[in-house]
Design a protein around this motif. Sequence first.
Motif, PDB file in Angstrom:
ATOM      1  N   LYS A 204      20.276  59.730  43.969  1.00  0.00           N
ATOM      2  CA  LYS A 204      19.503  59.011  42.964  1.00  0.00           C
ATOM      3  C   LYS A 204      20.228  59.072  41.627  1.00  0.00           C
ATOM      4  O   LYS A 204      20.670  60.139  41.196  1.00  0.00           O
ATOM      5  N   LYS A 235      19.333  50.655  46.793  1.00  0.00           N
ATOM      6  CA  LYS A 235      17.870  50.673  46.952  1.00  0.00           C
ATOM      7  C   LYS A 235      17.210  50.891  45.601  1.00  0.00           C
ATOM      8  O   LYS A 235      17.688  51.689  44.792  1.00  0.00           O
ATOM      9  N   VAL A 236      16.119  50.170  45.378  1.00  0.00           N
ATOM     10  CA  VAL A 236      15.299  50.354  44.172  1.00  0.00           C
ATOM     11  C   VAL A 236      13.873  50.664  44.632  1.00  0.00           C
ATOM     12  O   VAL A 236      13.313  49.951  45.471  1.00  0.00           O
ATOM     13  N   THR A 237      13.293  51.728  44.074  1.00  0.00           N
ATOM     14  CA  THR A 237      11.912  52.107  44.367  1.00  0.00           C
ATOM     15  C   THR A 237      11.091  51.959  43.087  1.00  0.00           C
ATOM     16  O   THR A 237      11.455  52.516  42.049  1.00  0.00           O
ATOM     17  N   ASN A 239       7.604  52.764  41.398  1.00  0.00           N
ATOM     18  CA  ASN A 239       6.428  53.625  41.524  1.00  0.00           C
ATOM     19  C   ASN A 239       5.327  53.130  40.586  1.00  0.00           C
ATOM     20  O   ASN A 239       5.552  52.980  39.381  1.00  0.00           O
ATOM     21  N   THR A 282       5.063  52.228  50.539  1.00  0.00           N
ATOM     22  CA  THR A 282       6.012  52.599  49.492  1.00  0.00           C
ATOM     23  C   THR A 282       6.816  51.374  49.089  1.00  0.00           C
ATOM     24  O   THR A 282       7.313  50.632  49.943  1.00  0.00           O
ATOM     25  N   ASN A 283       6.934  51.146  47.819  1.00  0.00           N
ATOM     26  CA  ASN A 283       7.620  49.943  47.334  1.00  0.00           C
ATOM     27  C   ASN A 283       9.122  50.193  47.212  1.00  0.00           C
ATOM     28  O   ASN A 283       9.676  50.312  46.121  1.00  0.00           O
ATOM     29  N   ASP A 284       9.762  50.296  48.391  1.00  0.00           N
ATOM     30  CA  ASP A 284      11.211  50.439  48.481  1.00  0.00           C
ATOM     31  C   ASP A 284      11.824  49.074  48.738  1.00  0.00           C
ATOM     32  O   ASP A 284      11.391  48.348  49.650  1.00  0.00           O
ATOM     33  N   PHE A 285      12.851  48.730  47.986  1.00  0.00           N
ATOM     34  CA  PHE A 285      13.537  47.450  48.157  1.00  0.00           C
ATOM     35  C   PHE A 285      15.020  47.734  48.402  1.00  0.00           C
ATOM     36  O   PHE A 285      15.718  48.255  47.528  1.00  0.00           O
ATOM     37  N   ASN A 286      15.461  47.401  49.608  1.00  0.00           N
ATOM     38  CA  ASN A 286      16.847  47.643  50.005  1.00  0.00           C
ATOM     39  C   ASN A 286      17.670  46.371  49.870  1.00  0.00           C
ATOM     40  O   ASN A 286      17.174  45.269  50.116  1.00  0.00           O
ATOM     41  N   GLU A 313      13.140  54.203  40.522  1.00  0.00           N
ATOM     42  CA  GLU A 313      14.204  55.046  41.065  1.00  0.00           C
ATOM     43  C   GLU A 313      15.291  54.153  41.662  1.00  0.00           C
ATOM     44  O   GLU A 313      14.985  53.188  42.359  1.00  0.00           O
ATOM     45  N   THR A 315      18.778  54.236  43.969  1.00  0.00           N
ATOM     46  CA  THR A 315      19.497  55.065  44.935  1.00  0.00           C
ATOM     47  C   THR A 315      20.786  54.384  45.369  1.00  0.00           C
ATOM     48  O   THR A 315      20.807  53.171  45.606  1.00  0.00           O
TER      49      THR A 315
END
Length: 414
Positions: A204, A235-237, A239, A282-286, A313, A315
């Motif tokens: 991160k 990846k962007v999370t 929150n 979870t709002n993870d965008f790859n 976040e 990554t």
Amino acid sequence: MKSRYIVFLLFILLNSLMCAQIEKYKYKREILNINETWHRLELPDNMFGNLEDNLADIRIYGITPYKDTVEAPYFLKENVPQTSVKKIRFKTINKSHDKNGYYYTFELKEGVSVNEIELDFTRKNFDWQVRLEGSSDSKEWFTILDDYRIVSIVNDFTDFQFNKLSFSSSKYKYLRLFIPATKNPRLSSAALVQSSTLDGEGKKYPVKNFYVTENKKYKTTEIEVDFDDPVRAGKVTINIKSDFDYYRRVSIKLIQDSIETETGWVYRYGKLLIGTLNSLATNDFNFKSTTLKKMLVSIENNDNEPLDIESIEVTGYKHELNVRFAREATYYLFYGNEMALLPKYDIVRFQDQIPARLTALNLGDEERMFDRKNIPPSAIFNKFWLWGVMVVVIVLLAWFSLKMLNGKHSSDDG
């Protein structure tokens, strides 16, 4: 004798061309402590800002004790998470309903493991709390999921589906899905799968600045994200603090270039991805790994209350080179060439021949190559001298070739 001269001249020409190629790179780092044929080399974070975004400009050149220039081939590895999905064969053996809702029973082979069910419905716009049960004999049932929410929202602003059930691996022979719907859900298909993910080597990146503004004119929330140095992200999370349900279209953009004006800097952004923020997962965008220095996140609120953004976040994943050093030489990693194309090395097609365990190498400090605008006159003279030698070599090669052809014709005539 003539053939030896030709080979010698060709060698000089190729070596000169290699030196000319090296001049096109802006940066280099010495590769330290090479003592085997194969090594691995991790690319440091502070290098990505000077690399082309597609990483096509990475080259490894070496200078042998005889002052020859050689190129070492490499294979670039990005340690992203790897997901494998195995579809499981099954039969739907029962469909029924009562006043409470609709039931679907699936039969699997003995001992088969499942951890996901992907559902597809022809009915749109629903919000159900479903239950999933398992049984070994279709008589005694055990709860796997309860009050598990699935949603479909289709309107002028969004087309959002959350229809996948995820749970711990189960080996029940029978699975039963209950949907508490008053009307037929119109389940058109179901896919039972066993999904597994091998963790990548992620890191991160700390965010330097984080600005949130509300654009009332366009009814959007704009989030500017800055980093101290360019980062290689995949990846962007996002929150969210808000405790109410939400489904919002979101776009993530990166800076492509910037212009300084009298009123300040003006940035031109390019789209990185478009997705949907939602309160169910979870709002993870790859996305494909990209070098970022500044990022803009735009959330479409429409007529809804803006979301309370807690944090973002970012990554990235480790990038490393598997390199083959075939000859003894002092090797350097060169980069920073806008015109470079992706190299084509044979070892990419023979990855299974690369040893599983490779000793890691270290890099020296970054050295900037001479800027062409600041090259001293003596260096310019040497460059012209090099090109002069190349012209002479080409002329001599042509002369030798013509003499050989003339000699062959003379012998044929005789």
